[in-house]
Design a protein around this motif. Sequence first.
Motif, short mmCIF file in Angstrom:
data_model
loop_
_atom_site.label_atom_id
_atom_site.label_comp_id
_atom_site.label_asym_id
_atom_site.label_seq_id
_atom_site.Cartn_x
_atom_site.Cartn_y
_atom_site.Cartn_z
N VAL A 299 0.56 -0.94 -0.16
CA VAL A 299 0.11 -0.11 -0.44
C VAL A 299 1.19 1.27 0.33
O VAL A 299 1.36 1.59 0.83
N VAL B 172 -6.93 4.33 -1.76
CA VAL B 172 -5.74 3.40 -1.12
C VAL B 172 -5.14 3.20 -2.38
O VAL B 172 -5.68 2.68 -3.55
N PHE C 215 -2.39 1.06 -4.41
CA PHE C 215 -1.76 -0.52 -3.26
C PHE C 215 -1.61 -1.10 -5.09
O PHE C 215 -1.55 -0.92 -6.44
N GLN D 230 -1.61 -6.91 -3.24
CA GLN D 230 -2.86 -6.11 -2.41
C GLN D 230 -3.87 -6.58 -3.33
O GLN D 230 -3.32 -6.71 -4.72
N LEU E 29 -8.36 -5.79 1.55
CA LEU E 29 -7.77 -4.60 1.70
C LEU E 29 -9.38 -4.40 2.20
O LEU E 29 -9.11 -3.94 3.71
#
Length: 122
Positions: A75, A89, A91, A96, A101
């Motif tokens: 992240v 977010v 990432f 991820q 998440l």
Amino acid sequence: MKNLKNIGLALVIALSFASCKQENKEVAVEETKKEAISEADLAKMQTASFTIDGMTCAMGCAKTIENKLAGQEGVGQAVVDFETKIATVKFDAEKQSLESLTKTIEGVAGGDSYKVTESKKM
């Protein structure tokens, strides 16, 4: 009767502040684990947004979720807007996913407080 109402009100307020303060202890540990990410790496990352139910305060709830997300491997950036109840977010998709998440968000504060109602890549 008036005293009973005042005691009840004081108890509700105290519990609200206590839950937020307890979560802040977890945040301090997460902040020390994150390495700096360059602007170039940040530009290569995917962006997703998550609508979160259950946040009751900006500093204790939103900030705790934001720091928990930012502390995860892969992240690059996490911002939680308490007013709109949306986390954004950036990432690395190799490390991820929307599902991982979402699990991170829903796992904050023991897993009983927050629920992701919508998630999408931008």
